[in-house]
Design a protein around this motif. Structure first.
Motif, PDB file in Angstrom:
ATOM      1  N   SER A   1      10.694  12.125   7.799  1.00 33.17           N
ATOM      2  CA  SER A   1       9.284  11.865   7.471  1.00 33.17           C
ATOM      3  C   SER A   1       9.177  11.174   6.113  1.00 33.17           C
ATOM      4  O   SER A   1       9.728  11.652   5.108  1.00 33.17           O
ATOM      5  N   VAL A   2       8.446  10.073   6.098  1.00 34.60           N
ATOM      6  CA  VAL A   2       8.243   9.320   4.858  1.00 34.60           C
ATOM      7  C   VAL A   2       7.497  10.194   3.852  1.00 34.60           C
ATOM      8  O   VAL A   2       7.923  10.382   2.710  1.00 34.60           O
ATOM      9  N   GLY A   3       6.382  10.759   4.292  1.00 31.20           N
ATOM     10  CA  GLY A   3       5.540  11.533   3.371  1.00 31.20           C
ATOM     11  C   GLY A   3       6.250  12.775   2.858  1.00 31.20           C
ATOM     12  O   GLY A   3       6.154  13.109   1.666  1.00 31.20           O
TER      13      GLY A   3
ATOM     14  N   ARG B   1      -1.152  14.562  13.224  1.00 32.65           N
ATOM     15  CA  ARG B   1      -0.340  14.224  12.036  1.00 32.65           C
ATOM     16  C   ARG B   1      -0.181  15.489  11.206  1.00 32.65           C
ATOM     17  O   ARG B   1      -0.783  15.628  10.143  1.00 32.65           O
ATOM     18  N   PRO B   2       0.639  16.431  11.709  1.00 28.20           N
ATOM     19  CA  PRO B   2       0.812  17.680  10.975  1.00 28.20           C
ATOM     20  C   PRO B   2       1.532  17.447   9.645  1.00 28.20           C
ATOM     21  O   PRO B   2       2.152  16.401   9.447  1.00 28.20           O
TER      22      PRO B   2
ATOM     23  N   ILE C   1       6.993   7.069  17.318  1.00 29.91           N
ATOM     24  CA  ILE C   1       6.688   7.764  16.052  1.00 29.91           C
ATOM     25  C   ILE C   1       5.365   8.527  16.142  1.00 29.91           C
ATOM     26  O   ILE C   1       5.284   9.686  15.755  1.00 29.91           O
TER      27      ILE C   1
ATOM     28  N   ASP D   1       4.261   0.537  12.395  1.00 28.23           N
ATOM     29  CA  ASP D   1       3.101  -0.176  11.851  1.00 28.23           C
ATOM     30  C   ASP D   1       3.036  -1.623  12.339  1.00 28.23           C
ATOM     31  O   ASP D   1       1.985  -2.258  12.246  1.00 28.23           O
TER      32      ASP D   1
ATOM     33  N   LYS E   1       0.841  -1.216   0.000  1.00 26.55           N
ATOM     34  CA  LYS E   1       0.000   0.000   0.000  1.00 26.55           C
ATOM     35  C   LYS E   1       0.863   1.248   0.000  1.00 26.55           C
ATOM     36  O   LYS E   1       0.656   2.165  -0.796  1.00 26.55           O
ATOM     37  N   ASN E   2       1.840   1.284   0.886  1.00 26.27           N
ATOM     38  CA  ASN E   2       2.588   2.538   1.060  1.00 26.27           C
ATOM     39  C   ASN E   2       3.602   2.791  -0.064  1.00 26.27           C
ATOM     40  O   ASN E   2       4.169   3.879  -0.142  1.00 26.27           O
TER      41      ASN E   2
ATOM     42  N   ASP F   1       3.556  20.073   8.460  1.00 29.62           N
ATOM     43  CA  ASP F   1       4.441  21.249   8.434  1.00 29.62           C
ATOM     44  C   ASP F   1       5.741  20.985   7.667  1.00 29.62           C
ATOM     45  O   ASP F   1       6.230  21.846   6.933  1.00 29.62           O
ATOM     46  N   MET F   2       6.295  19.775   7.793  1.00 33.32           N
ATOM     47  CA  MET F   2       7.563  19.495   7.090  1.00 33.32           C
ATOM     48  C   MET F   2       7.361  19.454   5.571  1.00 33.32           C
ATOM     49  O   MET F   2       8.233  19.878   4.818  1.00 33.32           O
TER      50      MET F   2
ATOM     51  N   ARG G   1      -3.931  -0.681  11.439  1.00 39.84           N
ATOM     52  CA  ARG G   1      -3.039  -1.725  11.996  1.00 39.84           C
ATOM     53  C   ARG G   1      -3.536  -2.218  13.357  1.00 39.84           C
ATOM     54  O   ARG G   1      -3.356  -3.397  13.694  1.00 39.84           O
TER      55      ARG G   1
HETATM   56  N1  EPU Z   1       5.314  14.547  11.102  1.00 41.57           N
HETATM   57  C1  EPU Z   1       5.295  15.887  11.443  1.00 41.57           C
HETATM   58  N2  EPU Z   1       5.232  16.809  10.434  1.00 41.57           N
HETATM   59  C2  EPU Z   1       5.193  16.452   9.121  1.00 41.57           C
HETATM   60  C3  EPU Z   1       5.218  15.091   8.765  1.00 41.57           C
HETATM   61  C4  EPU Z   1       5.279  14.158   9.793  1.00 41.57           C
HETATM   62  O1  EPU Z   1       5.329  16.234  12.611  1.00 41.57           O
HETATM   63  O2  EPU Z   1       5.129  17.355   8.267  1.00 41.57           O
HETATM   64  C5  EPU Z   1       5.369  13.547  12.166  1.00 41.57           C
HETATM   65  C6  EPU Z   1       4.098  12.671  12.179  1.00 41.57           C
HETATM   66  O3  EPU Z   1       3.058  13.300  12.894  1.00 41.57           O
HETATM   67  C7  EPU Z   1       4.577  11.409  12.839  1.00 41.57           C
HETATM   68  C8  EPU Z   1       6.040  11.302  12.338  1.00 41.57           C
HETATM   69  O4  EPU Z   1       6.398  12.598  11.894  1.00 41.57           O
HETATM   70  O5  EPU Z   1       4.580  11.580  14.220  1.00 41.57           O
HETATM   71  C9  EPU Z   1       6.229  10.320  11.202  1.00 41.57           C
HETATM   72  O6  EPU Z   1       5.412  10.678  10.099  1.00 41.57           O
HETATM   73  P1  EPU Z   1       5.771  10.304   8.592  1.00 41.57           P
HETATM   74  O7  EPU Z   1       5.597  11.533   7.787  1.00 41.57           O
HETATM   75  O8  EPU Z   1       7.059   9.575   8.525  1.00 41.57           O
HETATM   76  O9  EPU Z   1       4.608   9.273   8.257  1.00 41.57           O
HETATM   77  P2  EPU Z   1       3.587   9.329   7.070  1.00 41.57           P
HETATM   78  O10 EPU Z   1       4.263   9.620   5.798  1.00 41.57           O
HETATM   79  O11 EPU Z   1       2.403  10.132   7.437  1.00 41.57           O
HETATM   80  C10 EPU Z   1       3.948   6.792   6.516  1.00 41.57           C
HETATM   81  C11 EPU Z   1       3.059   5.592   6.332  1.00 41.57           C
HETATM   82  C12 EPU Z   1       2.485   5.176   7.670  1.00 41.57           C
HETATM   83  C13 EPU Z   1       3.649   4.840   8.600  1.00 41.57           C
HETATM   84  C14 EPU Z   1       4.573   6.054   8.725  1.00 41.57           C
HETATM   85  C15 EPU Z   1       5.805   5.799   9.565  1.00 41.57           C
HETATM   86  C16 EPU Z   1       2.234   5.920   4.111  1.00 41.57           C
HETATM   87  C17 EPU Z   1       1.080   6.187   3.219  1.00 41.57           C
HETATM   88  N3  EPU Z   1       1.996   5.925   5.414  1.00 41.57           N
HETATM   89  O12 EPU Z   1       3.104   7.808   7.053  1.00 41.57           O
HETATM   90  O13 EPU Z   1       1.735   4.009   7.426  1.00 41.57           O
HETATM   91  O14 EPU Z   1       3.151   4.507   9.866  1.00 41.57           O
HETATM   92  O15 EPU Z   1       5.018   6.468   7.407  1.00 41.57           O
HETATM   93  O16 EPU Z   1       6.534   4.743   9.067  1.00 41.57           O
HETATM   94  O17 EPU Z   1       3.332   5.669   3.629  1.00 41.57           O
HETATM   95  C18 EPU Z   1      -0.044   2.484   7.732  1.00 41.57           C
HETATM   96  O18 EPU Z   1       0.300   1.935   6.678  1.00 41.57           O
HETATM   97  O19 EPU Z   1      -0.898   1.995   8.490  1.00 41.57           O
HETATM   98  C19 EPU Z   1       0.561   3.750   8.112  1.00 41.57           C
HETATM   99  C20 EPU Z   1       0.047   4.546   9.044  1.00 41.57           C
END
Ligand code: EPU
Length: 416
Positions: A162-164, A121-122, A327, A305, A22-23, A124-125, A371
């Motif tokens: 941050s992944v996203g 889940r901000p 996380i 996850d 999915k991711n 901001d980054m 999850r």
């Molecule tokens: N964060 C910030 N600011 C930002 C971006 C992130 O504070 O601008 C914080 C988040 O709030 C969190 C941490 O940084 O506390 C990690 O967030 P990250 O951006 O890495 O996660 P994501 O991209 O939102 C992806 C997966 C998640 C997985 C996380 C961590 C996708 C679509 N989603 O989320 O997957 O838990 O990375 O590995 O890739 C899932 O599949 O169930 C799932 C939640």
């Protein structure tokens, strides 16, 4: 509304194929916007988050056809750069489309994304990085209006990997004429998959999988045919299910290289992990062993996850365990439901202590996120008696058919 009715205490034995990730699929589908030529994506999981991504692509004007696990996208005629609120709120990864639409159209209007109830889940980054790279971004309430007025060659250091945010920068910059380096980038295998797909389209990106990703100027993108990597979180779900229930299962397609710590922890709780040609064999006999302490960390650390699946198995371990979540700030919601099944768990949003009991018992429980919901299914498969898991819609976001897969392994699960 769907429910899963699970009659537990059965060993899990047999073989199952691991679905596409999915991711990885979601940002790759967003990346198809960067070319006006056709892209063919194989091994896309048939899950509701992918359906939402397809709706977003169609809403922007792309022609999309879906045939089983293959999605064909032709974004030759993009006639909108607005992603409506109802689609943005269906999944967190809708935010991925911001970088892709900006990279393609130079303008994007989105709302704040939805997602699981894992805490704040901000974004901001994402916003700060895209601004540094030349996007003008105005936020008005829930609405985010973005224009890419120039493309800058910059070095970006993320405050957190941050992944996203890493994926959004790659998507916005891949097709631009600028040189960008991302320091402290996320290192997840899904980011390597996105890099591989973008490079197949014509991008010049290297370094994915390390903490420094380099994006170089590229020419016009063409179409691409690509196969999405296997879902390491789904493979982890079934691995910890075997650990909790006992038995021996072959997970065809599971990629051991992506799951080193997941498997190391499994071994420490007494489960055997055997690498085979096309997958991994998992075998467990008797109760899992307790674990003094495990902490979730960004890849290659122990994945957040997978934390709920491990905790579910540890509820019936032969001692006390501690699990620490670093996380997300609210990822233990499912433990309230595990307690209804007889689990003994104490703690706060950061760390929980689990006192293993000889067996859980059936109860009526409710999935509150993707999850966490899958963790309840694992617990139910290991428990005495019948468990009803409601709110299965959460689980459908990430699993093609969890009951089909676990039934193949011998579990007794009915969807009603
Ligand atoms: N964060 C910030 N600011 C930002 C971006 C992130 O504070 O601008 C914080 C988040 O709030 C969190 C941490 O940084 O506390 C990690 O967030 P990250 O951006 O890495 O996660 P994501 O991209 O939102 C992806 C997966 C998640 C997985 C996380 C961590 C996708 C679509 N989603 O989320 O997957 O838990 O990375 O590995 O890739 C899932 O599949 O169930 C799932 C939640």
């Amino acid at each position: 509304m769907c429910e899963l009715v699970i009659s537990g205490r059965r060993c899990l034995c047999g073989e199952v194929d691991i679905q596409g990730s999915k991711n990885a699929a979601l940002p790759i589908l967003a990346a198809t916007l960067l070319t006006d030529k056709e892209c063919v994506i194989h091994n896309c999981p048939r899950i509701t988050d992918v359906e939402a991504a397809v709706e977003i692509l169609r809403g922007l004007g792309a022609r999309v056809s879906v045939d089983e696990n293959t999605v064909c996208v032709c974004a030759a005629n993009i006639d909108s750069n607005v992603i409506p609120k109802n689609l943005m709120e269906r999944m967190r990864s809708s935010v991925m489309f911001l970088g892709a639409v900006l990279g393609r159209a130079g303008e994007a209007i989105i709302c704040r994304p939805g997602g699981c109830r894992l805490g704040d889940r901000p974004i901001d980054m994402h916003i700060n990085s895209l601004r540094r790279l030349g996007a003008k971004i105005e936020e008005a309430g829930d609405c985010i209006v973005c224009h890419l007025t120039e493309t800058r060659s910059e070095n970006i250091t993320l405050l957190y990997p941050s992944v996203g945010a890493t994926e959004n920068i790659m998507l916005m910059c891949a097709a631009s004429g600028s040189s960008v380096r991302i320091f402290n980038a996320a290192r997840e295998p899904e980011i390597v998959d996105l890099q591989n797909f973008l490079n197949l389209m014509g991008a010049r990106i290297c370094g994915a999988g390390t903490d420094c990703i380099i994006i170089r100027p590229a020419g016009k993108f063409g179409g691409a045919e690509y196969t999405v990597m296997p879902d390491r979180i789904v493979a982890s779900t079934y691995s910890y299910a075997v650990s909790a229930c006992g038995g021996e299962a072959y997970l065809r397609g599971a990629e051991i290289e992506h799951m080193k710590l997941v498997f190391e922890v499994l071994k420490q709780v007494g489960t055997e992990v055997i690498k085979e040609d096309e997958g991994v064999r998992i075998a467990a006999f008797g109760r899992p062993k307790s674990l003094n302490m495990i902490k979730t960390l960004p890849y290659p650390g122990f994945p957040t996850d997978v934390q709920p699946f491990l905790s579910a198995a540890l509820t019936i371990a032969d001692g006390e365990s501690r699990v620490c979540e670093t996380i997300f700030n609210s990822r233990f919601g499912y433990t309230e439901d595990l307690k209804k099944m007889g689990a003994v768990i104490d703690g706060d949003n950061h760390t929980i202590e689990i006192k293993g009991v000889p067996a859980l018992h059936g109860a009526n429980v409710e999935a509150k996120d993707l999850r966490g919901g899958a963790a309840l299914v694992i617990a139910a498969a290991a428990a005495e008696g019948i468990t009803v898991v409601s709110n299965v819609e959460y689980i459908n976001r990430g699993y093609e058919n969890i009951e089909r897969d676990l039934t193949r392994l011998g579990a007794d699960i009915l969807r009603i």
